[in-house]
Design an enzyme around this catalytic site. Structure first.
Site, mmCIF file in Angstrom:
data_model
loop_
_atom_site.group_PDB
_atom_site.id
_atom_site.type_symbol
_atom_site.label_atom_id
_atom_site.label_comp_id
_atom_site.label_asym_id
_atom_site.label_seq_id
_atom_site.Cartn_x
_atom_site.Cartn_y
_atom_site.Cartn_z
ATOM 1 N N LYS A 22 -5.316 4.428 -28.283
ATOM 2 C CA LYS A 22 -4.935 3.376 -28.681
ATOM 3 C C LYS A 22 -6.030 2.798 -29.676
ATOM 4 O O LYS A 22 -7.244 2.674 -29.133
ATOM 5 C CB LYS A 22 -4.552 2.260 -27.613
ATOM 6 C CG LYS A 22 -4.020 0.825 -28.207
ATOM 7 C CD LYS A 22 -3.870 -0.251 -27.173
ATOM 8 C CE LYS A 22 -5.281 -1.010 -27.279
ATOM 9 N NZ LYS A 22 -5.833 -1.610 -28.466
ATOM 10 N N SER A 73 -15.371 -3.683 -23.426
ATOM 11 C CA SER A 73 -16.329 -4.620 -22.667
ATOM 12 C C SER A 73 -16.420 -4.028 -21.102
ATOM 13 O O SER A 73 -15.552 -3.496 -20.932
ATOM 14 C CB SER A 73 -15.816 -6.078 -22.742
ATOM 15 O OG SER A 73 -14.390 -5.925 -22.260
ATOM 16 N N GLU A 127 -17.203 3.770 -21.093
ATOM 17 C CA GLU A 127 -18.460 3.680 -22.122
ATOM 18 C C GLU A 127 -18.548 1.887 -22.321
ATOM 19 O O GLU A 127 -17.671 1.454 -23.210
ATOM 20 C CB GLU A 127 -18.334 4.542 -23.292
ATOM 21 C CG GLU A 127 -19.720 4.646 -23.928
ATOM 22 C CD GLU A 127 -20.064 3.708 -24.913
ATOM 23 O OE1 GLU A 127 -20.687 2.812 -24.458
ATOM 24 O OE2 GLU A 127 -19.772 4.095 -26.014
ATOM 25 N N CYS A 186 -23.295 -1.051 -28.750
ATOM 26 C CA CYS A 186 -23.443 -1.260 -27.199
ATOM 27 C C CYS A 186 -24.814 -1.146 -26.968
ATOM 28 O O CYS A 186 -25.090 -1.482 -26.097
ATOM 29 C CB CYS A 186 -22.325 -0.263 -26.514
ATOM 30 S SG CYS A 186 -22.277 1.135 -27.102
ATOM 31 N N GLU A 190 -24.912 -9.592 -22.974
ATOM 32 C CA GLU A 190 -24.484 -8.767 -24.003
ATOM 33 C C GLU A 190 -23.910 -9.756 -25.021
ATOM 34 O O GLU A 190 -22.947 -10.484 -24.648
ATOM 35 C CB GLU A 190 -23.429 -7.726 -23.930
ATOM 36 C CG GLU A 190 -23.401 -6.963 -25.054
ATOM 37 C CD GLU A 190 -22.541 -5.702 -24.973
ATOM 38 O OE1 GLU A 190 -21.218 -5.805 -24.288
ATOM 39 O OE2 GLU A 190 -22.761 -4.726 -25.097
#
Ligand code: NAI
Ligand code: MG
Length: 502
Positions: A195, A249, A270, A304, A402
């Site tokens: 996806k 996320s 991840e 990230c 983050e």
């Protein structure tokens, strides 16, 4: 369709592709969503709708999963020789390489990143990922095992594909994230439902065409466009999926884990990061300045592993902060397809608001703006100025969370004790990456060992290669992507034990 607007700088071929009637790849055919629904794709440089793509929902997910199931249980892919699989992966790599400019245009238009960066970064790294994993197909082997308890046995392990794999990816490197996921799963003989991120479906849809052209059999790779809740959630929960691999996320990573519990499918994640860059006073300061600036500003901070916490020894703090701030102030903001562009817009209105909100919260909590700030000065599009914050404290949101934008918190340290700065660098729920800037080998390796993160760069940051395993400690994730390690994500180990007594 009066609202359609393609950047006039894109080639006719790319414009034709973007405005085509997009279809998803399910079971070797290009199809609309079962519901007929579509959703808009935006140009982040001006906020306008550039095209529509199918909106997959549970029914489409189910069709794709069942196609992948059949392809795994009955089809040729897991059964063909490793060498044949490798050749097909190399062919796909060649095809992507032949369309480098087209993919770079799509990435730039859809994600907002500079065309020049996509052309020398995202696309070649994608090509190399398929080639590298094509090479692994013939090197996946088991072991023969001497039996400790004695007896006459011949025992060995087989490494077998895990089965049907669901893969869910984000928008920061749309094509490259697809490659990090697809290439190793294909090398291992798995079949896949991928996806794409709803913000950036275009390069993945073009890749789907090349996947068919490369000769990957039907049902082996299925590519869906859709939203997280509508398509991602039923995919992660599907009981015919053997494994789910997710990048995104930390919040959604936890939802994926819950969705996977139903049939205990294997999970790799991840997730986010808050990576430190640590500059010691003996570092090559020019290198440290340009390196730590690009650690946070590369890809507009939408990495990230972005170096979002900059720890600088007090002896060189002013020099480094001034250097990074002056680079920040000189970066030219422009649409990604503008040849003058050094930094494009953020990917979406949602990310724009999120990042500006963080800058404002930092200021409200007492941080000082050494460069950038919440106002970009660009009229249209999701542009955020590269921003350097000082005067922060460890409890501020901007230091803990983050941000996923071009915003760095610079913090001085004066400790003689290396362990203290390592503790500070580790004072986060994340553990994805770090960089250390020094000429002192002992210091570099000491810090590398002390950091609780999946990657430590020394005198560099954001260096990626298909051979380097990448992934997180702590809440940055489970498992590794790339390198030999990623094969573990897509293989099962079977022990076979034969009695030699007849
Ligand atoms: P997200 O985690 O919501 O989206 C990533 C992917 O997961 C997309 O394909 C999305 O459609 C899918 N998804 C969303 N909800 C889902 C669900 N319930 N079940 C299954 N799939 C689902 O990330 P988003 O909203 O795009 O960005 C939010 C923040 O996440 C960013 O500000 C950043 O901090 C972080 N992020 C981290 C990334 C990384 O590389 N580790 C990449 C993108 C975002
Ligand atoms: Mg989300």
């Amino acid at each position: 369709m009066a609202t359609l607007s393609i950047d006039p700088r894109v080639s006719v071929r790319t414009a034709d592709f973007v405005t085509t009637d997009h279809r998803m790849l399910i079971d070797g055919r290009f199809v609309a969503a079962a519901s007929g629904k579509r959703f808009p794709v935006y140009n982040p440089a001006n906020g306008e709708v550039i095209t529509q793509v199918p909106e997959a929902e549970a029914e489409d997910v189910n069709r794709a999963v069942m196609a992948a199931r059949r392809a795994f249980d009955e089809g040729p892919w897991p059964r063909m020789t490793p060498s044949e699989r490798g050749r097909i992966l190399w062919k796909l790599a060649d095809l992507i390489e032949q369309h480098t400019d087209e993919f770079a245009e799509l990435e730039s238009l859809d994600n907002g990143k500079p065309f020049s960066v996509a052309r020398v970064g995202d696309v070649p790294l994608t090509v190399d990922m398929f080639r590298y994993m094509g090479g692994w197909t013939t090197k996946i082997t088991g072991k023969t095992l001497p039996m400790g308890m004695g007896g006459e046995y011949h025992s060995y392990t087989l490494r077998e594909p895990v089965g049907v794999v669901a893969q869910i990816i984000p928008w920061n490197f749309p094509l490259l994230m697809a490659a990090w996921k697809l290439a190793p799963a294909l090398a291992c003989g798995c079949t896949i439902v991928l996806k794409l991120a709803e913000q950036t479906p275009l390069s993945g849809l073009r890749l789907a065409q090349l996947i068919v052209e490369a000769g990957i059999p039907e049902g082996v790779v299925n590519i869906l466009t859709g939203y997280g809740e509508g398509a991602g959630a039923p995919l992660a929960a599907h009981d015919q999926v053997d494994k789910v691999a997710f990048t995104g996320s930390t919040e959604v990573g936890k939802l994926i884990l819950q969705a996977a519990a139903g049939n205990l499918k294997k999970v790799t994640l991840e997730l986010g990061g808050k990576s430190p860059a640590i500059v010691f006073p003996d570092a090559n300061i020019d290198l440290a300045v340009s390196g730590t600036a690009s650690a946070i500003f590369f890809n507009h901070g939408q990495c990230c592993c972005a170096g979002s916490r900059l720890y600088v020894h007090e002896k060189v703090f002013d020099r480094v902060v001034e250097g990074v701030s002056s680079i920040a102030s000189e970066i030219k903001l422009a649409p990604g397809l503008d040849p003058a562009c050094q930094m494009g817009p953020l990917v979406s209105d949602e990310q724009y608001r999120r990042v500006v909100g963080y800058i404002e919260s930092g200021i409200a909590e007492g941080a000082r703006v050494a460069a950038g700030g919440p106002v970009s000065g660009v009229e249209r599009g999701y542009f955020v100025r590269p921003t350097v914050l000082t005067n922060t404290n460890p409890r501020m949101k901007v230091v803990q969370e983050e941000i996923f934008g071009p915003v760095v918190c610079a913090v001085p340290f004066g400790d003689k004790d290396v362990d203290a700065i390592i503790r500070r660098a580790n004072d986060t729920i994340y553990g994805l990456a770090a960089s250390v800037w020094t000429q002192n080998l002992t210091m570099a390796h000491k810090v590398a060992r002390g950091i609780r993160a999946g990657t430590v760069w020394i005198n560099c940051h954001n260096v990626f290669d298909a051979a380097l395993p990448f992934g997180g400690y702590k809440q940055s994730g489970w498992g590794r992507e790339k390198g030999e390690e990623v094969l573990n994500n897509y293989l099962e180990t079977k022990a076979v034990c034969l009695s030699l007594q007849s």
